[in-house]
Design an enzyme around this catalytic site. Sequence first.
Site, short mmCIF file in Angstrom:
data_model
loop_
_atom_site.label_atom_id
_atom_site.label_comp_id
_atom_site.label_asym_id
_atom_site.label_seq_id
_atom_site.Cartn_x
_atom_site.Cartn_y
_atom_site.Cartn_z
N ARG A 310 92.04 -18.51 8.84
CA ARG A 310 91.43 -19.81 8.54
C ARG A 310 91.42 -20.63 9.82
O ARG A 310 92.34 -20.53 10.65
CB ARG A 310 92.23 -20.57 7.47
N GLU A 339 83.84 -25.84 8.71
CA GLU A 339 82.78 -24.82 8.71
C GLU A 339 81.56 -25.42 8.01
O GLU A 339 81.68 -25.86 6.87
CB GLU A 339 83.24 -23.58 7.94
N HIS A 358 82.10 -17.24 9.17
CA HIS A 358 83.01 -16.84 8.08
C HIS A 358 82.37 -15.72 7.23
O HIS A 358 82.06 -15.91 6.06
CB HIS A 358 83.36 -18.06 7.20
O1 LIG Z 1 88.91 -13.66 1.17
C1 LIG Z 1 88.95 -14.67 1.88
O2 LIG Z 1 89.62 -15.66 1.58
C2 LIG Z 1 88.15 -14.72 3.11
O3 LIG Z 1 88.04 -15.74 3.70
C3 LIG Z 1 87.54 -13.48 3.65
O4 LIG Z 1 86.93 -13.70 4.88
#
Ligand SMILES: O=C(O)C(=O)CO
Length: 394
Positions: A310, A339, A358
């Site tokens: 993250r 984002e 992402h």
């Molecule tokens: O599964 C998740 O939380 C993701 O962010 C995958 O990139």
Amino acid sequence: MFRSKALSLSKLIPLMFGQSNLANKFFHPVIASHGLCCHRSVIYKQRYRMHQLGAGRRTISTGTKVMAEGELPAVLILDIGGTHGILEDIAALLKKHFHLITMKEFLGNKEEMRKKIQSVYVFECRPTIDRELLESLPNLKVIANSGVGVDHLDLKMISSFGVKVTNTPHAVADPTADIGMALMLASARRLVEGCHIALSPGTKYFAVDWLGVEVTRATLGIIGMGSIGYKVAQRARAFNMRILYHNRNRRRKEEEEAVGAHYCAKMEDLLQQSDFVMLVVNLTPETHKLIGKKELGLMKPTATLINISRGAVIDQDALVEALQNKVIRAAALDVTYPEPLPRDHPLLHLNNIIITPHIGTATVHATRMMAEEAIANMLAVLNDQPIPSEVFPK
Ligand SMILES: O=C(O)C(=O)CO
């Protein structure tokens, strides 16, 4: 404190549907007091029993009662985080077991419809869920997140409504590890720049100031050796990489040996020795800004930082400074905070960075698998069966 996502439902809905009173009525910004995520602060129950989702199935069993299609339990789809809305085949998959209610329909605000909603399916793990939404759904039993990270959900608040939260740890592991490898290779071999050069007619093809670095036999430091981190290690082994890892809990000896990984009890040791540092931790209060000025300063000037966890795990201001001053060689990020980044964000104006939007799980297969895993979770809750992947508040 922090929130992991830039836009809450309250902000996104007016963007999609205009500034309607309904949007305002139901959704207000959530002030999540903390990011609750899976690996450190949340205990997983990973008794994964995927339900058989046979094609053409027309009825489902809810406890002892077999329901006809018209009586299927209603699921509200929160699909507004993606740019493209929920995909057709995911909707078709859900429709085998649920009566689907889209956000657009939901905003029609029919009291009767809201009473029918027993599940919320969070597509692409983007929108937050606030108290007002929960108050408006008196019969809600489960929020099924597609994706593993639940830092965008206030688990304690949701639990206070007697609502369960589930996630999809199994579907995400391989594709997210793949994107980690892809970013590492792309940054090392300057793939994006190379592509631009090849696509620009007349550009000189080879230049000495344009050489990359090698992944093969380099040292990879994995911070966060959960299921995704371990998949990264499996892949890195095929590149003959020396693998270091730092985790709150050391993996079993057999697991370390299987991938040839060496445990670093101190993250500092890993940072000092690695050519590539890959962040695979979940976002929790403990991992918020885990990598800042001090940590970047410990890395080799030739090292590359890769983030597939993250955005808020990195202090982005410190990263900008480190990249500008060549404290580290480069960064490759699949996640940022927020984002997307605003156009004028300094990270977007550096030449030693790769940023992807992402896309860790953005494959046809993973999207389907996440939906299947979420459906299995929702059906288990509604049928009062053991839940394959429930996430608990700390
Ligand atoms: O599964 C998740 O939380 C993701 O962010 C995958 O990139």
